[in-house]
Write an enzyme that holds these catalytic residues in place. Structure first.
Site, short mmCIF file in Angstrom:
data_model
loop_
_atom_site.label_atom_id
_atom_site.label_comp_id
_atom_site.label_asym_id
_atom_site.label_seq_id
_atom_site.Cartn_x
_atom_site.Cartn_y
_atom_site.Cartn_z
N GLU A 105 -9.28 -11.11 -7.85
CA GLU A 105 -8.41 -9.95 -7.67
C GLU A 105 -7.22 -9.96 -8.63
OE1 GLU A 105 -9.44 -9.25 -2.93
OE2 GLU A 105 -7.39 -9.76 -3.51
N ARG B 248 -1.32 -14.26 4.16
CA ARG B 248 -2.09 -13.68 5.28
C ARG B 248 -1.29 -13.82 6.59
NH1 ARG B 248 -6.58 -10.50 4.12
NH2 ARG B 248 -7.21 -10.92 6.25
N TYR C 162 -12.31 -2.58 -4.05
CA TYR C 162 -12.85 -2.75 -2.69
C TYR C 162 -14.38 -2.69 -2.68
CZ TYR C 162 -8.30 -2.54 -0.30
OH TYR C 162 -7.04 -2.80 0.18
N LYS D 19 0.83 -1.21 0.00
CA LYS D 19 0.00 0.00 0.00
C LYS D 19 0.86 1.27 0.00
CE LYS D 19 -3.98 -2.25 2.24
NZ LYS D 19 -5.01 -2.14 3.32
N HIS E 132 -2.04 -5.41 1.43
CA HIS E 132 -3.30 -6.12 1.20
C HIS E 132 -2.96 -7.53 0.78
CE1 HIS E 132 -7.15 -7.39 -0.53
NE2 HIS E 132 -6.42 -7.87 -1.52
N ASN F 222 -2.00 0.36 6.68
CA ASN F 222 -1.55 -0.92 7.24
C ASN F 222 -0.69 -1.74 6.27
OD1 ASN F 222 -3.61 -1.81 5.61
ND2 ASN F 222 -4.72 -2.91 7.21
#
Ligand code: RTP
Ligand code: MG
Length: 141
Positions: free
Chosen positions: A128, A87, A51, A11, A117, A114
């Protein structure tokens, strides 16, 4: 174990911190291969579309504003259990709750900024990946 692909985005906050390489090193040390990548300044429409599942959530506008605040680094990661492995490397959404040694614990500033993604299911990963990469730009390696 399943050989999978997942979508990862570094990000704007982490791109601005100049830690693309440090994050790529974590992917590589975990056995994930980068099989597609590009840096991109998302348009508002692209970020809103990406999103779209969060459109009704109170944080949607802030999330879109943040994601278009600077260029992002988008990559497809391939490896055994790539979705869950990524993740696990990322850590919890809120960096205050992220386990020590995770990307978000080490590089994220807030729940909004954060750092990364990652797709949250194998099914969403396919959607995605196709959102950002034509099939010919994802390499078998
Ligand atoms: P991501 O989609 O970015 O990988 O993150 P995630 O699965 O861990 O979290 P998700 O629930 O999908 O939320 C997407 C992004 O929206 C921002 N968010 N803000 N203020 C809040 O309560 C809030 N909740 C989520 C975060 O930037 C999160 O990564
Ligand atoms: Mg998510």
């Amino acid at each position: 174990m399943a050989l999978e692909r997942t979508l990862s985005i570094i990000k704007p906050d982490a791109v601005a911190k100049n830690v693309i390489g440090e994050i790529y090193t974590r992917f590589e040390k975990a056995g994930l291969k980068v099989v597609a990548s590009k840096m991109k300044q998302l348009s508002r429409a692209e970020a809103e579309g990406f999103y779209a599942v969060h459109r009704e959530r109170p944080f949607f506008n802030a999330l879109v504003e943040f994601m278009i605040s600077g260029p992002v680094m988008i990559q497809v990661l391939q490896g055994e259990n790539a979705m869950q492995k990524n993740r696990d490397l990322m850590g919890a959404t809120n960096p205050k709750e992220a386990a020590a040694g995770t990307i978000r614990a080490d590089f994220a500033d807030s729940i909004d900024a954060n750092a990364v993604h990652g797709s949250d299911s194998v099914e969403n990963a396919a959607i995605e990946i196709a959102y950002f990469f034509p099939a010919t730009d994802v390499y078998a390696r």
